[in-house]
Design a protein around this motif. Structure first.
Motif, PDB file in Angstrom:
ATOM      1  N   TYR A 393      23.746  74.751  44.134  1.00 41.35           N
ATOM      2  CA  TYR A 393      24.273  75.082  42.802  1.00 41.35           C
ATOM      3  C   TYR A 393      24.172  73.876  41.877  1.00 41.35           C
ATOM      4  O   TYR A 393      23.712  73.988  40.733  1.00 41.35           O
ATOM      5  CB  TYR A 393      25.727  75.538  42.922  1.00 41.35           C
ATOM      6  CG  TYR A 393      26.421  75.677  41.586  1.00 41.35           C
ATOM      7  CD1 TYR A 393      26.200  76.786  40.781  1.00 41.35           C
ATOM      8  CD2 TYR A 393      27.291  74.683  41.127  1.00 41.35           C
ATOM      9  CE1 TYR A 393      26.837  76.915  39.551  1.00 41.35           C
ATOM     10  CE2 TYR A 393      27.924  74.806  39.899  1.00 41.35           C
ATOM     11  CZ  TYR A 393      27.696  75.930  39.124  1.00 41.35           C
ATOM     12  OH  TYR A 393      28.316  76.039  37.905  1.00 41.35           O
ATOM     13  N   HIS A 394      24.595  72.700  42.345  1.00 39.38           N
ATOM     14  CA  HIS A 394      24.523  71.494  41.509  1.00 39.38           C
ATOM     15  C   HIS A 394      23.079  71.093  41.242  1.00 39.38           C
ATOM     16  O   HIS A 394      22.751  70.615  40.147  1.00 39.38           O
ATOM     17  CB  HIS A 394      25.275  70.350  42.176  1.00 39.38           C
ATOM     18  CG  HIS A 394      26.769  70.464  42.078  1.00 39.38           C
ATOM     19  ND1 HIS A 394      27.434  70.558  40.884  1.00 39.38           N
ATOM     20  CD2 HIS A 394      27.736  70.511  43.036  1.00 39.38           C
ATOM     21  CE1 HIS A 394      28.729  70.650  41.093  1.00 39.38           C
ATOM     22  NE2 HIS A 394      28.943  70.627  42.389  1.00 39.38           N
ATOM     23  N   GLU A 395      22.212  71.268  42.224  1.00 41.29           N
ATOM     24  CA  GLU A 395      20.804  70.943  42.016  1.00 41.29           C
ATOM     25  C   GLU A 395      20.197  71.847  40.942  1.00 41.29           C
ATOM     26  O   GLU A 395      19.468  71.382  40.062  1.00 41.29           O
ATOM     27  CB  GLU A 395      20.039  71.099  43.329  1.00 41.29           C
ATOM     28  CG  GLU A 395      18.572  70.719  43.231  1.00 41.29           C
ATOM     29  CD  GLU A 395      17.870  70.849  44.571  1.00 41.29           C
ATOM     30  OE1 GLU A 395      16.639  70.688  44.593  1.00 41.29           O
ATOM     31  OE2 GLU A 395      18.545  71.107  45.579  1.00 41.29           O
ATOM     32  N   HIS A 396      20.520  73.137  41.008  1.00 38.41           N
ATOM     33  CA  HIS A 396      20.027  74.068  39.994  1.00 38.41           C
ATOM     34  C   HIS A 396      20.627  73.753  38.630  1.00 38.41           C
ATOM     35  O   HIS A 396      19.948  73.839  37.597  1.00 38.41           O
ATOM     36  CB  HIS A 396      20.376  75.501  40.404  1.00 38.41           C
ATOM     37  CG  HIS A 396      19.969  76.526  39.383  1.00 38.41           C
ATOM     38  ND1 HIS A 396      18.649  76.854  39.148  1.00 38.41           N
ATOM     39  CD2 HIS A 396      20.714  77.290  38.525  1.00 38.41           C
ATOM     40  CE1 HIS A 396      18.590  77.779  38.190  1.00 38.41           C
ATOM     41  NE2 HIS A 396      19.822  78.058  37.797  1.00 38.41           N
ATOM     42  N   LYS A 397      21.874  73.343  38.611  1.00 39.82           N
ATOM     43  CA  LYS A 397      22.534  73.010  37.359  1.00 39.82           C
ATOM     44  C   LYS A 397      21.933  71.761  36.736  1.00 39.82           C
ATOM     45  O   LYS A 397      21.780  71.654  35.516  1.00 39.82           O
ATOM     46  CB  LYS A 397      24.034  72.803  37.603  1.00 39.82           C
ATOM     47  CG  LYS A 397      24.858  72.596  36.340  1.00 39.82           C
ATOM     48  CD  LYS A 397      26.336  72.471  36.684  1.00 39.82           C
ATOM     49  CE  LYS A 397      27.160  72.233  35.436  1.00 39.82           C
ATOM     50  NZ  LYS A 397      28.605  72.089  35.757  1.00 39.82           N
ATOM     51  N   ASP A 398      21.569  70.771  37.579  1.00 39.32           N
ATOM     52  CA  ASP A 398      20.967  69.541  37.068  1.00 39.32           C
ATOM     53  C   ASP A 398      19.592  69.793  36.470  1.00 39.32           C
ATOM     54  O   ASP A 398      19.171  69.083  35.546  1.00 39.32           O
ATOM     55  CB  ASP A 398      20.852  68.509  38.191  1.00 39.32           C
ATOM     56  CG  ASP A 398      22.196  67.919  38.550  1.00 39.32           C
ATOM     57  OD1 ASP A 398      23.133  68.100  37.765  1.00 39.32           O
ATOM     58  OD2 ASP A 398      22.317  67.307  39.622  1.00 39.32           O
TER      59      ASP A 398
END
Length: 788
Positions: A393-398
């Protein structure tokens, strides 16, 4: 009448490009007024954007978040005293309390002026973080607690305000946990528990406070842990409070901190963007996480200590407490659904039970043993799936841009900064031309649009290269050393050649007189500006030199300078020129000397010792020093990213006011080019005259040229700004709306995380790797149990 009508038509035909250009600017301005007026942020944000750019140029703080903590504290205390609703509205009062809980941290980045500063900040970041919080809370702590008391007094039946008051009561650093928050902390918790009866929050906070005052972990030489009870009576109170909390159905800290902060900030003078940014910086998750961490630490220490002493019943009891807390952390609107604590508590508790199973199997029946193994496997599997989903999720958000990235957004800030430099310069040149008078029918040829375009492109490119590309470290050091030195020498030679040529022609000086005067004036200039310790310089570079160099160089210097002095004396005593003309010539040559020779000495030293060129770039932010960004990424649970070097070109350029240097360099190139053309055209015979045309007043024509060029550049930049800004405002509005919704509904990311979890469960390879990790974890637990 017919003649006048024809003349007007002729003027319109001549001036139609200007009129069309002004019409375009008018239409764009009207469009901007409509967009800004209908924007939620309004004219306040528009005005603030310009204030921010001016403050950046002046090197001052652009917002209250960039001020030191004491200044921030005084600002927010003053704001609260000016807003009456902080005393009458519980939501506003609670939001004010959160703004008084901790400072904003923009001042940490603002103080970075070199690579060394960045390295020092990265090494001592958390120390400065804690120090800034301590400074801020020493001023605001009492007012913060007072605001929470006002909120609960105005709305005593609203349990959300009691939960926030309890959090802020204990919102201190982890290294301050031995200190009592206030004298009446227990009475406040009792009042909160009386209103929020189903919540274990208040019992757990009291239990943790009693625990910190009555017990401490002790490790022996073999790193074996023992929980030492320093005050059995207080520890008994801690156990009593813990047990009371375990009987309640939920542990809920509430989630209205961000919405309350937004409600308060709407009453202040901050622009909308700054309101959202300040709210996002409220670390309301920290006190909630600290509660879970301290509970987990306490029970984990107790289990480890009891395992060492083979008190298996006590281990089972505390492990069951961990499992009980797991159930209290769940719920549709529970903050802990956002965290990994609901996965850590079960793996910790089941892990301790599994170790008891290895050391004392008699504690469990066969059915309980099978169930324990299955539960441990599932707990770790769910934990691994959640952590993997969170990482994805954080990777996609970044990967998604923070705002709507577009060419318009890229152009806005440089356009603003160019306008700030060009507007006062254009007004100054217009004033000079109006005071001195514009030369009528000047024979000086105009540069034309293509020469003007080349001059501006060359000036901006050179400025960007010198103050952006070189400090950003794009080129190898040797390459930019050579490029910069070549540029400096070429610039000095061109400026010197053009200046001497113009002086010679204007003041009718001979070349020997001009060069001699230049050399005589260069000596005091160099001594004053460069060689303050002249004795050390002479001793190092001349007296200690070998005789092969010392003797001929000394003789050459004496002959050259002596000849120059002789020619200057002859010039000053000559009767060919008036005393006033000689004085003006000397002053002009002195100005050229001041312009060329100090800079030339610096470039000469840089040529001999390229290491000195590093000092030319005082304000430096090195790309290699990325530890700060890694640290901040880890703190925000963001994946670390490799920052490309080209990203730093524009920040380096703006940090050194590269736009202003670009304007001056572009106008200098255009003026120098035009002066050379004028000096040549002044000797060419005119078609209607057999004589040489009168020489134009170059300085008046030069000022007029600079005024025209700067005004054209200002209009072009303003057109770009007016055309791009409306789309940027609309993009900012969408970005603000997304961020606002994220603050109002903090649990929204859970939906995306649940979707990712479902996809992970379908990945057979990933699930097999998880199962292998769980087998390794079980083996590690067995080995740790055998060492007890």
């Amino acid at each position: 009448m017919k003649f006048l009508h024809t003349e007007k038509i002729g003027k319109l035909k001549t001036n139609w490009p200007r009129l069309l250009f002004l019409l375009v600017i008018f239409v764009l301005s009207l469009r901007l007024v409509v967009v800004v007026s209908s924007s939620p942020s309004g004219w306040r944000s528009f005005r603030n954007d310009w204030e921010v750019q001016v403050l950046r140029l002046l090197g001052r703080a652009t917002s209250v978040g960039e001020e030191p903590p004491p200044v921030q504290a005084e600002y927010w205390l003053d704001q609260i005293s000016r807003i009456p609703t902080t005393q009458t509205d519980p939501q506003v009062a609670l939001g004010a309390a959160w703004m008084l809980a901790e400072p904003q941290y923009g001042f940490l980045k603002r103080n970075i002026t070199s690579s060394q500063d960045l390295q020092e900040l990265s090494e001592g970041y958390f120390d400065r973080f804690h120090q800034s919080q301590a400074e801020y809370q020493s001023i605001c702590r009492a007012a913060c607690l007072e605001q929470t008391a006002i909120a609960t007094r105005l709305a005593p039946e609203n349990v959300e305000f009691w939960r926030q008051r309890a959090l802020l009561l204990f919102a201190v650093h982890d290294d301050s946990e031995q200190e009592l928050p206030t004298e009446d902390w227990l009475q406040i918790l009792e009042a909160g528990a009386a209103h929020d009866r189903e919540n274990a929050l208040y019992d757990y906070l009291a239990a943790l406070q009693f625990y910190e005052l009555s017990a401490e972990p002790v490790w022996d030489e073999d790193s074996r842990l023992t929980l030492k009870i320093t005050n059995p009576q207080i520890y008994a109170q801690a156990e009593q409070r813990l047990q009371a909390g375990l009987k309640k159905p939920t542990l809920d800290v509430g989630m209205i901190a961000w919405s309350a902060t937004l409600t308060f900030l709407k009453q202040t003078s901050l622009p909308l963007g700054d309101q959202i940014k300040a709210t996002e910086e409220r670390n309301a998750t920290y006190p909630a996480e600290i509660i879970a961490i301290r509970l987990l630490r306490w029970l984990n220490y107790a289990c480890e200590s009891d395992l060492q002493q083979k008190k298996y019943d006590a281990v089972i009891r505390n492990a069951d407490r961990e499992l009980r807390i797991t159930k209290q952390l769940t719920g549709k609107q529970n903050f802990y659904e956002l965290t990994f604590f609901k996965y850590i508590f079960p793996t910790s508790g089941l892990g301790h039970l599994y170790q008891v199973l290895q050391l004392h199997p008699e504690s469990f029946t066969p059915a309980e043993t099978a169930e324990l193994k299955q539960d441990l496997h599932q707990a770790w599997l769910q934990r691994n799936i959640f952590m993997e989903a969170l990482d994805q999720y954080h990777e996609h958000k970044d990967e998604q841009p923070a705002g709507d990235a577009s060419m318009a957004a890229v152009l806005i800030e440089p356009a603003q900064r160019f306008i700030i430099f060009l507007l006062p310069l254009s007004l100054l040149l217009v004033l000079i031309v109006s005071l001195t008078g514009q030369p009528a029918d000047s024979p000086a040829p105009q540069p034309g649009w293509w020469r003007t375009l080349i001059a501006w492109c060359a000036g901006v490119s050179l400025s960007l290269f010198i103050w952006g590309v070189i400090p950003a470290g794009i080129l190898p050091e040797q390459a930019w050393n050579i490029s910069l030195l070549c540029f400096c020498w070429l610039t000095l030679i061109l400026v010197l050649a053009v200046s001497l040529r113009l002086l010679r022609r204007q003041k009718e000086l001979s070349w020997p007189q001009l060069i001699s005067l230049l050399l005589v004036l260069a000596a005091p200039v160099l001594i004053y500006f460069q060689f303050t310790s002249l004795l050390a310089f002479v001793e190092q570079n001349w007296i200690h030199a070998s005789l092969v160099l010392l003797i001929p160089v000394s003789l050459l210097l004496v002959v050259l300078y002596g000849t120059a002095v002789f020619i200057v004396f002859r010039f000053l005593r000559s009767s060919g020129l008036s005393a006033r003309r000689k004085l003006i010539a000397c002053c002009l040559v002195f100005l050229v000397t001041l312009l060329i020779f100090p800079a030339g000495a610096m470039v000469f030293r840089g040529t001999l010792n390229p290491a000195e060129m590093q000092s030319w770039f005082g304000r430096e932010v090195s790309v290699a020093d990325t530890e700060l960004f890694r640290m901040l990424a880890a703190r925000n649970k963001q994946p670390q990213k490799q920052i490309p070097a080209w990203i730093w070109i524009y920040p380096q350029w703006t940090a050194r006011q590269g736009e202003g240097f670009a304007v001056l360099l572009s106008l200098s190139i255009l003026l120098g080019w035009s002066l050379l053309r004028w000096s040549r055209s002044s000797q060419a015979p005119q078609p209607d005259s057999a004589a040489v045309s009168p020489r134009p007043k170059n300085w008046q024509a030069g000022v007029s040229l600079l005024r025209r060029s700067s005004l054209i550049a200002l209009l072009v930049v303003m057109t770009v700004y007016l055309a791009a800004l409306p789309s940027v405002i609309k993009a900012d509005n969408r970005n603000h709306q997304r961020r606002y919704q994220a603050l109002i509904n903090p649990l929204e990311p859970l939906q995306k995380v649940d979707q990712i979890k479902a996809e992970i469960k379908k990945d057979q390879a990933l699930m097999q790797s998880f199962n292998q990790q769980i087998r390794e974890i079980k083996q590690r637990l067995i080995e740790e149990a055998e060492q007890k």
